[in-house]
Scaffold this motif. Structure first.
Motif, PDB file in Angstrom:
ATOM      1  N   MET A   1      15.565-146.432  46.746  1.00 24.36           N
ATOM      2  CA  MET A   1      16.916-146.149  46.302  1.00 24.36           C
ATOM      3  C   MET A   1      17.602-145.160  47.250  1.00 24.36           C
ATOM      4  N   THR A   2      18.889-145.335  47.381  1.00 22.75           N
ATOM      5  CA  THR A   2      19.728-144.386  48.117  1.00 22.75           C
ATOM      6  C   THR A   2      20.613-143.675  47.097  1.00 22.75           C
ATOM      7  N   TYR A   3      20.671-142.360  47.210  1.00 17.48           N
ATOM      8  CA  TYR A   3      21.464-141.567  46.268  1.00 17.48           C
ATOM      9  C   TYR A   3      22.633-140.922  47.010  1.00 17.48           C
ATOM     10  N   ILE A   4      23.810-141.010  46.397  1.00 19.13           N
ATOM     11  CA  ILE A   4      25.012-140.440  46.996  1.00 19.13           C
ATOM     12  C   ILE A   4      25.671-139.491  45.995  1.00 19.13           C
ATOM     13  N   TYR A   5      25.717-138.217  46.355  1.00 24.75           N
ATOM     14  CA  TYR A   5      26.489-137.249  45.592  1.00 24.75           C
ATOM     15  C   TYR A   5      27.915-137.243  46.147  1.00 24.75           C
ATOM     16  N   LEU A   6      28.867-137.552  45.291  1.00 21.78           N
ATOM     17  CA  LEU A   6      30.277-137.537  45.678  1.00 21.78           C
ATOM     18  C   LEU A   6      30.924-136.324  45.027  1.00 21.78           C
ATOM     19  N   VAL A   7      31.570-135.497  45.833  1.00 15.60           N
ATOM     20  CA  VAL A   7      32.138-134.257  45.320  1.00 15.60           C
ATOM     21  C   VAL A   7      33.606-134.176  45.698  1.00 15.60           C
ATOM     22  N   ARG A   8      34.441-134.009  44.671  1.00 13.14           N
ATOM     23  CA  ARG A   8      35.850-133.777  44.973  1.00 13.14           C
ATOM     24  C   ARG A   8      36.011-132.332  45.459  1.00 13.14           C
ATOM     25  N   HIS A   9      36.907-132.141  46.403  1.00 13.58           N
ATOM     26  CA  HIS A   9      37.149-130.808  46.954  1.00 13.58           C
ATOM     27  C   HIS A   9      37.566-129.813  45.880  1.00 13.58           C
ATOM     28  N   CYS A  10      37.418-128.545  46.184  1.00 11.42           N
ATOM     29  CA  CYS A  10      37.865-127.476  45.288  1.00 11.42           C
ATOM     30  C   CYS A  10      39.396-127.435  45.228  1.00 11.42           C
ATOM     31  N   GLU A  11      39.912-126.605  44.328  1.00  8.35           N
ATOM     32  CA  GLU A  11      41.364-126.487  44.238  1.00  8.35           C
ATOM     33  C   GLU A  11      41.942-125.986  45.556  1.00  8.35           C
ATOM     34  N   ALA A  12      42.963-126.684  46.025  1.00  3.76           N
ATOM     35  CA  ALA A  12      43.679-126.289  47.234  1.00  3.76           C
ATOM     36  C   ALA A  12      45.088-125.848  46.850  1.00  3.76           C
ATOM     37  N   MET A  13      45.788-125.279  47.818  1.00  2.22           N
ATOM     38  CA  MET A  13      47.137-124.787  47.523  1.00  2.22           C
ATOM     39  C   MET A  13      48.081-125.913  47.111  1.00  2.22           C
ATOM     40  N   GLY A  14      47.841-127.094  47.623  1.00  3.91           N
ATOM     41  CA  GLY A  14      48.650-128.238  47.209  1.00  3.91           C
ATOM     42  C   GLY A  14      48.466-128.568  45.743  1.00  3.91           C
ATOM     43  N   ASN A  15      47.236-128.420  45.229  1.00  7.22           N
ATOM     44  CA  ASN A  15      46.997-128.602  43.795  1.00  7.22           C
ATOM     45  C   ASN A  15      47.700-127.503  43.003  1.00  7.22           C
ATOM     46  N   HIS A  16      47.534-126.281  43.478  1.00  5.78           N
ATOM     47  CA  HIS A  16      48.113-125.124  42.789  1.00  5.78           C
ATOM     48  C   HIS A  16      49.638-125.229  42.697  1.00  5.78           C
ATOM     49  N   LYS A  17      50.259-125.705  43.768  1.00  2.00           N
ATOM     50  CA  LYS A  17      51.717-125.821  43.807  1.00  2.00           C
ATOM     51  C   LYS A  17      52.222-127.166  43.281  1.00  2.00           C
ATOM     52  N   ARG A  18      51.274-128.019  42.894  1.00  2.00           N
ATOM     53  CA  ARG A  18      51.568-129.362  42.397  1.00  2.00           C
ATOM     54  C   ARG A  18      52.400-130.172  43.389  1.00  2.00           C
ATOM     55  N   ASP A 131      34.524-149.741  52.190  1.00  2.00           N
ATOM     56  CA  ASP A 131      33.858-150.033  53.459  1.00  2.00           C
ATOM     57  C   ASP A 131      33.143-148.801  54.011  1.00  2.00           C
ATOM     58  N   GLU A 132      33.759-147.629  53.854  1.00  2.00           N
ATOM     59  CA  GLU A 132      33.157-146.398  54.358  1.00  2.00           C
ATOM     60  C   GLU A 132      31.873-146.053  53.604  1.00  2.00           C
ATOM     61  N   ILE A 133      31.915-146.133  52.290  1.00  2.00           N
ATOM     62  CA  ILE A 133      30.718-145.811  51.508  1.00  2.00           C
ATOM     63  C   ILE A 133      29.615-146.827  51.787  1.00  2.00           C
ATOM     64  N   THR A 134      29.967-148.083  51.934  1.00  2.00           N
ATOM     65  CA  THR A 134      28.976-149.103  52.281  1.00  2.00           C
ATOM     66  C   THR A 134      28.320-148.790  53.614  1.00  2.00           C
ATOM     67  N   ALA A 135      29.119-148.371  54.595  1.00  2.00           N
ATOM     68  CA  ALA A 135      28.577-148.012  55.907  1.00  2.00           C
ATOM     69  C   ALA A 135      27.617-146.824  55.806  1.00  2.00           C
ATOM     70  N   LEU A 136      27.977-145.830  55.005  1.00  2.00           N
ATOM     71  CA  LEU A 136      27.113-144.663  54.842  1.00  2.00           C
ATOM     72  C   LEU A 136      25.801-145.031  54.154  1.00  2.00           C
ATOM     73  N   VAL A 137      25.865-145.929  53.191  1.00  2.00           N
ATOM     74  CA  VAL A 137      24.641-146.401  52.536  1.00  2.00           C
ATOM     75  C   VAL A 137      23.725-147.072  53.549  1.00  2.00           C
ATOM     76  N   HIS A 138      24.284-147.940  54.368  1.00  2.00           N
ATOM     77  CA  HIS A 138      23.473-148.665  55.345  1.00  2.00           C
ATOM     78  C   HIS A 138      22.869-147.733  56.388  1.00  2.00           C
ATOM     79  N   GLN A 139      23.551-146.639  56.679  1.00  2.00           N
ATOM     80  CA  GLN A 139      23.029-145.665  57.646  1.00  2.00           C
ATOM     81  C   GLN A 139      21.979-144.737  57.048  1.00  2.00           C
ATOM     82  N   ASN A 140      21.880-144.719  55.728  1.00  2.00           N
ATOM     83  CA  ASN A 140      21.021-143.729  55.061  1.00  2.00           C
ATOM     84  C   ASN A 140      20.127-144.358  54.001  1.00  2.00           C
ATOM     85  N   ARG A 141      19.590-145.520  54.279  1.00  2.00           N
ATOM     86  CA  ARG A 141      18.739-146.207  53.316  1.00  2.00           C
ATOM     87  C   ARG A 141      17.583-145.308  52.874  1.00  2.00           C
ATOM     88  N   GLY A 142      17.404-145.220  51.568  1.00  2.00           N
ATOM     89  CA  GLY A 142      16.288-144.460  51.035  1.00  2.00           C
ATOM     90  C   GLY A 142      16.460-142.958  51.075  1.00  2.00           C
TER      91      GLY A 142
END
Length: 217
Positions: A1-18, A131-142
């Motif tokens: 199995m290949t495991y992928i942790y996906l993390v959204r970025h922390c609050e940025a000033m653009g979020n703060h200012k909406r 396509d990007e996530i698929t490419a990363l999976v193929h580069q990091n099998r297991g």
């Protein structure tokens, strides 16, 4: 199995200012820095083989928190970037979409059709991200990897994983800042979701709630 942790970025000033932050390279906010301290603690005991990041500052600083103490170089992947908003890029939501009812309606009610002039259409981003996530999976099998990326990226990807139908995009919740999602991918590229949008590592007082819809706060 290949495991992928996906993390959204922390609050940025653009979020703060909406703002419609998109590909605008805003730095992180004070709350964002606090969120990263909690994210760093969460990942302290998680073994990773590689860490990838969007090129934008808010994502890269999030990747640095994930990488803390692991001795891993952060690998920048341009296709983990957020959708570019074109004519609405970097503007307050009220200004950017409030004056264009057609674009606002797409954003609020059928986001698969969101296609701002001079920007990236949501349908194009949907394909790019998968396509990007698929490419990363193929580069990091297991292996086990982490990707620091953006809310729109995660929403498109999870729409593909959960529904395989971009018209269901509105049904996919937005991930919160520093929320973690874990995907498991088998050798036939079948993806299963271990958990989604988990931000339990951050105390509620450091997780501001803001609407992402036009006309709401």
């Amino acid at each position: 199995m290949t495991y992928i942790y996906l993390v959204r970025h922390c609050e940025a000033m653009g979020n703060h200012k909406r703002l419609f932050q998109g590909s605008t390279d805003c730095d992180i906010s004070e709350i964002g820095a606090i969120q990263l301290n909690y994210l760093k603690e969460r990942f302290k005991s998680i073994q990773l083989d590689a860490i990838y990041s969007s090129p934008l500052i808010r994502a890269h600083k999030t990747a640095e928190a994930i990488a803390d103490g692991k001795g891993l170089q952060i690998i920048t992947r341009p296709n983990l970037r957020e959708l570019h908003g074109g004519v609405v890029e970097g503007k307050p939501f009220s200004e950017a979409l409030g004056r264009d009812p057609v674009l606002a309606d797409a954003w609020n009610n059928h986001p698969q059709d969101f296609a701002p002039d001079g920007g990236e259409a949501m349908r194009e981003a949907y394909l790019r991200i998968h396509d990007e996530i698929t490419a990363l999976v193929h580069q990091n099998r297991g292996k086990t990897i982490a990707c620091a990326t953006h809310g729109g990226v995660l929403r498109c990807l999870m729409c593909r994983v959960l529904y395989y139908d971009i018209t269901r995009l509105k049904d996919v919740p937005w991930c919160e800042n520093t929320a973690v999602t874990l995907l498991k991918v088998d050798d036939n590229d079948k993806i299963s979701v271990e958990f989604f949008n988990d931000y339990s590592h951050v105390p509620p007082e450091y997780m501001p709630k803001r609407s992402r819809l036009v006309g709401k706060v």
